[in-house]
Design a protein around this motif. Sequence first.
Motif, PDB file in Angstrom:
ATOM      1  N   TRP A  76      49.863  43.412  53.627  1.00  0.00           N
ATOM      2  CA  TRP A  76      48.528  43.405  54.568  1.00  0.00           C
ATOM      3  C   TRP A  76      48.601  42.337  53.998  1.00  0.00           C
ATOM      4  O   TRP A  76      48.781  41.488  52.742  1.00  0.00           O
ATOM      5  N   GLU A  77      47.990  41.132  54.551  1.00  0.00           N
ATOM      6  CA  GLU A  77      47.940  39.678  54.213  1.00  0.00           C
ATOM      7  C   GLU A  77      47.289  39.407  52.992  1.00  0.00           C
ATOM      8  O   GLU A  77      47.378  38.302  51.663  1.00  0.00           O
ATOM      9  N   THR A  78      46.130  40.233  52.788  1.00  0.00           N
ATOM     10  CA  THR A  78      45.111  39.979  51.292  1.00  0.00           C
ATOM     11  C   THR A  78      44.721  41.065  50.933  1.00  0.00           C
ATOM     12  O   THR A  78      44.723  42.259  51.683  1.00  0.00           O
ATOM     13  N   ARG A  79      43.897  41.588  49.365  1.00  0.00           N
ATOM     14  CA  ARG A  79      43.418  42.050  48.836  1.00  0.00           C
ATOM     15  C   ARG A  79      42.526  42.621  49.247  1.00  0.00           C
ATOM     16  O   ARG A  79      42.256  44.134  49.661  1.00  0.00           O
ATOM     17  N   LEU A 110      48.221  54.754  42.874  1.00  0.00           N
ATOM     18  CA  LEU A 110      48.408  53.975  44.028  1.00  0.00           C
ATOM     19  C   LEU A 110      48.865  52.821  43.209  1.00  0.00           C
ATOM     20  O   LEU A 110      48.837  52.358  42.489  1.00  0.00           O
ATOM     21  N   VAL A 111      49.659  51.972  43.505  1.00  0.00           N
ATOM     22  CA  VAL A 111      50.554  51.087  42.893  1.00  0.00           C
ATOM     23  C   VAL A 111      50.182  49.557  44.400  1.00  0.00           C
ATOM     24  O   VAL A 111      50.588  49.973  45.352  1.00  0.00           O
ATOM     25  N   LEU A 112      49.546  47.930  43.878  1.00  0.00           N
ATOM     26  CA  LEU A 112      49.927  47.524  44.604  1.00  0.00           C
ATOM     27  C   LEU A 112      50.563  46.081  44.289  1.00  0.00           C
ATOM     28  O   LEU A 112      50.592  45.932  42.951  1.00  0.00           O
ATOM     29  N   PHE A 145      43.228  48.580  42.432  1.00  0.00           N
ATOM     30  CA  PHE A 145      42.278  47.750  42.831  1.00  0.00           C
ATOM     31  C   PHE A 145      41.135  47.123  41.558  1.00  0.00           C
ATOM     32  O   PHE A 145      40.580  46.283  41.219  1.00  0.00           O
ATOM     33  N   VAL A 146      41.417  47.923  40.320  1.00  0.00           N
ATOM     34  CA  VAL A 146      40.437  48.076  39.659  1.00  0.00           C
ATOM     35  C   VAL A 146      41.037  47.165  38.779  1.00  0.00           C
ATOM     36  O   VAL A 146      40.120  46.240  38.346  1.00  0.00           O
ATOM     37  N   SER A 147      42.607  46.322  38.403  1.00  0.00           N
ATOM     38  CA  SER A 147      43.067  46.532  37.395  1.00  0.00           C
ATOM     39  C   SER A 147      43.769  45.265  38.494  1.00  0.00           C
ATOM     40  O   SER A 147      45.533  45.521  38.461  1.00  0.00           O
ATOM     41  N   SER A 148      43.453  44.167  39.510  1.00  0.00           N
ATOM     42  CA  SER A 148      43.890  43.126  39.501  1.00  0.00           C
ATOM     43  C   SER A 148      44.366  42.162  39.879  1.00  0.00           C
ATOM     44  O   SER A 148      43.775  41.577  38.869  1.00  0.00           O
TER      45      SER A 148
END
Length: 184
Positions: A76-79, A110-112, A145-148
């Motif tokens: 994705w382009e952004t969070r 889930l990982v970002l 998402f929570v610890s971004s």
Amino acid sequence: MTASAPAAHLAQFNVATLRHPLDDPRIAPFVELIDPVNASADRAPGFVWRLTEDGEADATGLRPAGEDVIVTLSVWETREALWEFAYRSGHLEAMRRRRDWFERHVEAHLVLWWVPAGHLPTIGEALERLADLRAHGPSPHAFTFVSSYTAAEAAVHPRPGEVPADAETADAETAGPVEPAVAP
């Protein structure tokens, strides 16, 4: 003046352990949502790419994390674009019913992470990021998402051998962990 494209994009990977095989009637409502949710993702603002199995419309046939585990890998382009799709679109219906179809995960599922624009992450890369998050907790290398973390932070703190996302044009407006407006 036209804004330039960001030099970094956000990769996301998640795993879901099926309660029953995909061809089981108890999973049919989930299977019926796959195509519409994927089509919605493909049209969503900020969507870049999603993993599909060769010759297929989705990745449900790929089982790199176990025979009963399905995966999603996208960029994705952004969070914010990913957040909008995940929690403010038809995808939310699938999220609300996930306990009907998937086991509850006790570990991170889930990982970002930030990737250079144009980079398409591999399954191996995604599995490594998830393992890193599970072993070490959130960091600029692997987060939730929570610890971004921002792309700028990831560029400043890359792991050895990692190609950092370009920090100069990354979104650095929010340094440090970013808490979502609504808890997932």
